[in-house]
Design an enzyme around this catalytic site. Sequence first.
Site, PDB file in Angstrom:
ATOM      1  N   CYS A 193       0.803  -1.223   0.000  1.00 33.93           N
ATOM      2  CA  CYS A 193       0.000   0.000   0.000  1.00 33.93           C
ATOM      3  C   CYS A 193       0.837   1.274   0.000  1.00 33.93           C
ATOM      4  O   CYS A 193       0.282   2.369  -0.123  1.00 33.93           O
ATOM      5  CB  CYS A 193      -0.956  -0.005   1.191  1.00 33.93           C
ATOM      6  SG  CYS A 193      -2.273  -1.232   1.043  1.00 33.93           S
ATOM      7  N   PHE A 246     -10.645  -5.408  -1.416  1.00 32.75           N
ATOM      8  CA  PHE A 246      -9.599  -5.104  -2.391  1.00 32.75           C
ATOM      9  C   PHE A 246     -10.125  -5.058  -3.820  1.00 32.75           C
ATOM     10  O   PHE A 246     -11.007  -5.834  -4.209  1.00 32.75           O
ATOM     11  CB  PHE A 246      -8.461  -6.112  -2.297  1.00 32.75           C
ATOM     12  CG  PHE A 246      -7.626  -5.955  -1.060  1.00 32.75           C
ATOM     13  CD1 PHE A 246      -6.874  -4.812  -0.861  1.00 32.75           C
ATOM     14  CD2 PHE A 246      -7.601  -6.940  -0.088  1.00 32.75           C
ATOM     15  CE1 PHE A 246      -6.119  -4.639   0.285  1.00 32.75           C
ATOM     16  CE2 PHE A 246      -6.846  -6.789   1.059  1.00 32.75           C
ATOM     17  CZ  PHE A 246      -6.105  -5.635   1.244  1.00 32.75           C
ATOM     18  N   HIS A 342      -3.963   7.242   2.138  1.00 32.35           N
ATOM     19  CA  HIS A 342      -4.334   5.936   1.598  1.00 32.35           C
ATOM     20  C   HIS A 342      -5.394   5.317   2.514  1.00 32.35           C
ATOM     21  O   HIS A 342      -5.144   5.101   3.705  1.00 32.35           O
ATOM     22  CB  HIS A 342      -3.105   5.030   1.535  1.00 32.35           C
ATOM     23  CG  HIS A 342      -3.381   3.695   0.907  1.00 32.35           C
ATOM     24  ND1 HIS A 342      -4.171   2.748   1.507  1.00 32.35           N
ATOM     25  CD2 HIS A 342      -2.977   3.155  -0.265  1.00 32.35           C
ATOM     26  CE1 HIS A 342      -4.242   1.680   0.730  1.00 32.35           C
ATOM     27  NE2 HIS A 342      -3.530   1.909  -0.356  1.00 32.35           N
ATOM     28  N   ASN A 375      -9.938  -0.815  -1.794  1.00 30.53           N
ATOM     29  CA  ASN A 375      -8.497  -0.653  -1.576  1.00 30.53           C
ATOM     30  C   ASN A 375      -7.766  -1.314  -2.738  1.00 30.53           C
ATOM     31  O   ASN A 375      -7.762  -2.537  -2.868  1.00 30.53           O
ATOM     32  CB  ASN A 375      -8.103  -1.303  -0.245  1.00 30.53           C
ATOM     33  CG  ASN A 375      -6.630  -1.110   0.090  1.00 30.53           C
ATOM     34  OD1 ASN A 375      -5.822  -0.743  -0.770  1.00 30.53           O
ATOM     35  ND2 ASN A 375      -6.268  -1.375   1.330  1.00 30.53           N
TER      36      ASN A 375
END
Length: 444
Positions: A193, A246, A342, A375
């Site tokens: 990430c 995700f 993030h 994500n």
Amino acid sequence: MSPASHPNGEVTLPCSTGHGNGHHGAAVPATSAAKLRREQRADGPACVLAVGTANPANCIPQDEFADWYFRVTKSDHLTDLKEKMKKTCEQVQVKKRYFQVTDELLSAHPELLDPSLPSIDARLQAVASALPELAAAAAAKAIAEWDRPASDITHLVVSTSSGAQIPGIDVRVASLLGLRPAVRRTMIYFQGCTGAAAALRVAKDAAENSRGARVLAVCADVLSTMAFHSPADDDDGEGAVAHAIFGDGAGAVVVGADPDALAGEERHVFEMVSASQATIPGTERLVTGDFGSAGLGYNLAPMEVPVLVAGNIEKVLAGAVAPLAGIVEEGTGWNSLFWVVHPGSPMILKSYEKVLGLEPGKLAASRTVLGEYGNMIGPTVIFVLDEVLRRRRKEGEDGGEGCEWGLLVGLGPGFTAEALPLAAKNLARESAAGVLPTLALSYN
């Protein structure tokens, strides 16, 4: 070879830039070498000049994901686990996600579904085929916004945690974009990430140390291709979290220093004033990913990470802004900044808000991206940067906040934090430009 001293006291440096005729070249005075180094460097800090993003075509609404997932994996008989995933899909506050994995890919490669079968070759082949095109699509949008020819790009930095090939996907990306054969390429692998933040840090260094450089920083990930598989009967919940949050995507940023020297040709929106990286000791095995015969296996530690963020993020960010005295205003504290964070998960965002005392709405851009895309590992923070820019343009240069300074933050394996303080373009140049170094912070 050491510098030579002359009788008159002048120091010269050996020069080995001959033309292949056996001569080593003439000695260069040290003063000339120092002047050359100064001339090769930019005068001011690197700037964000343009941003672009891209996603695969396969989009699945979150409220349909569990039904789709259990259908394509032929696992509808696992009714309890399916209900668990449906609840998780509701809790992570995601509306839809984009995936490189499709029904067609799974039909062509059924081994991707069974974690007991070797599938790494098929996964890597699928990534090698799709990832360069996805990365190039995001980069093409950034270059179009930059409004200069792709051939003006001097450096290319590509980051990914998906797949691994030699040569890297940077070669294919450069070819797809029509970059010059002399473009200077750098590949960054497996930063998770923090992939995009790391690419921006490297791009900043390249732009500031090469006068006139225009650096294209690209981050692309297709975790679905590397890690998608059928659910396990004894899933403890972590698998459901991963599959529920995700997605896949790519982001690109054009970075360059001294854009004012090309007045009228470029627009800079943020100055990348400094950069830092800090790794928290003893956390190396907390968030991990390992390649095996069945693809990428990972340990996300979904409950531990928000606690780790809460206990460490303020100290890390205080170190990142320490050289920039005054940007965190007394009285308003961290609320005096705009935020490009993030969004690892809703729990992580709540940890930021609680520990830093952030007002409602400060992380709105991060929550919007999480809701619209999930994500996407590395590229996600570029999507947040793009969302922040969109909001500032819509609401005026202050973005409705009146904040001239901000922080771009990514958290990833290691456990590592990357932070880049940003200055809005309407900030007085004497406040942001200068000799602010790129920092490598040690974490105590």
